[in-house]
Write a protein that holds these residues in place. Structure first.
Motif, PDB file in Angstrom:
ATOM      1  N   PHE A   1      31.154  29.722  -0.422  1.00 26.84           N
ATOM      2  CA  PHE A   1      32.577  29.937  -0.179  1.00 26.84           C
ATOM      3  C   PHE A   1      33.317  28.652  -0.541  1.00 26.84           C
ATOM      4  CE2 PHE A   1      30.535  32.622   3.197  1.00 26.84           C
ATOM      5  CZ  PHE A   1      30.827  33.842   2.611  1.00 26.84           C
TER       6      PHE A   1
ATOM      7  N   SER B   1      36.662  26.399  -0.860  1.00 20.79           N
ATOM      8  CA  SER B   1      38.018  26.260  -0.320  1.00 20.79           C
ATOM      9  C   SER B   1      38.507  24.845  -0.629  1.00 20.79           C
ATOM     10  CB  SER B   1      38.042  26.534   1.184  1.00 20.79           C
ATOM     11  OG  SER B   1      37.209  25.639   1.875  1.00 20.79           O
TER      12      SER B   1
ATOM     13  N   VAL C   1      37.920  31.176  -0.913  1.00 18.19           N
ATOM     14  CA  VAL C   1      38.460  31.606   0.383  1.00 18.19           C
ATOM     15  C   VAL C   1      39.395  30.523   0.912  1.00 18.19           C
ATOM     16  CG1 VAL C   1      36.439  33.021   0.939  1.00 18.19           C
ATOM     17  CG2 VAL C   1      36.520  30.646   1.693  1.00 18.19           C
TER      18      VAL C   1
ATOM     19  N   TYR D   1      38.533  33.219  11.429  1.00 20.40           N
ATOM     20  CA  TYR D   1      38.018  32.858  10.107  1.00 20.40           C
ATOM     21  C   TYR D   1      36.746  33.647   9.802  1.00 20.40           C
ATOM     22  CZ  TYR D   1      35.846  29.923   6.499  1.00 20.40           C
ATOM     23  OH  TYR D   1      35.229  29.459   5.359  1.00 20.40           O
TER      24      TYR D   1
ATOM     25  N   HIS E   1      37.477  37.281   9.161  1.00 16.87           N
ATOM     26  CA  HIS E   1      38.042  37.455   7.821  1.00 16.87           C
ATOM     27  C   HIS E   1      36.932  37.452   6.763  1.00 16.87           C
ATOM     28  CE1 HIS E   1      41.043  37.140   4.635  1.00 16.87           C
ATOM     29  NE2 HIS E   1      40.319  36.167   4.120  1.00 16.87           N
ATOM     30  N   LEU E   2      35.993  36.514   6.883  1.00 15.28           N
ATOM     31  CA  LEU E   2      34.882  36.458   5.925  1.00 15.28           C
ATOM     32  C   LEU E   2      34.012  37.714   5.997  1.00 15.28           C
ATOM     33  CD1 LEU E   2      33.643  32.751   6.114  1.00 15.28           C
ATOM     34  CD2 LEU E   2      35.096  33.813   4.371  1.00 15.28           C
TER      35      LEU E   2
ATOM     36  N   ILE F   1      35.725  40.474   4.152  1.00 11.23           N
ATOM     37  CA  ILE F   1      35.609  40.294   2.701  1.00 11.23           C
ATOM     38  C   ILE F   1      34.223  40.719   2.223  1.00 11.23           C
ATOM     39  CG2 ILE F   1      35.474  38.550   0.870  1.00 11.23           C
ATOM     40  CD1 ILE F   1      37.683  37.013   2.382  1.00 11.23           C
TER      41      ILE F   1
END
Length: 126
Positions: A35, A37, A96, A108, A111-112, A115
């Motif tokens: 991921f 960011s 992300v 968080y 949300h992951l 996804i």
């Protein structure tokens, strides 16, 4: 099925622990995730995660994570990606938002998980 992130650390020494978990549980290993960011300063950092199938008994799917302590392109990232490839998979890279943009890490992680479900990397909620 309960799907939950288990945070190991920020990816310093614990990335080697994650690699060992992948090695010792290769029959359960599903996917390796990277991921990507950006910090507030705009520097790219990555979180690495490994998703495992649930154990034979139980309805719990662990996703082990080293959160945002690995610089993109570092040797530690290469160690993780090499292990994923050695296990016969390709690392899945996703951009992300940084976890600091969420009020709580639970939001968080939720949300992951959403996804990952939407992209069919982990099973849908049952």
């Amino acid at each position: 099925m309960i799907q939950r992130f288990i945070e190991l650390g920020e990816g310093y020494g614990d990335i080697y622990e994650l690699r060992q978990l992948m090695e010792s549980n290769q029959e359960r290993f599903m996917h390796g995730f990277v991921f990507v960011s950006k910090t507030k300063d705009g520097h790219p950092v990555v979180s690495v995660a490994a998703a495992f199938r649930p154990a034979q008994e139980g309805n719990f799917m662990p996703i082990y994570l080293c959160r945002e302590g690995v610089p993109d392109g570092s040797k530690r990232l290469a160690v993780f990606e090499d292990k994923v490839k050695q296990l016969g998979h390709e690392p899945i890279r996703m951009d992300v938002k940084h976890s600091s943009q969420y009020a709580d890490t639970k939001l968080y992680f939720g949300h992951l998980i959403a996804i990952l479900r939407l992209n069919h990397y982990i099973p849908p909620m049952q």
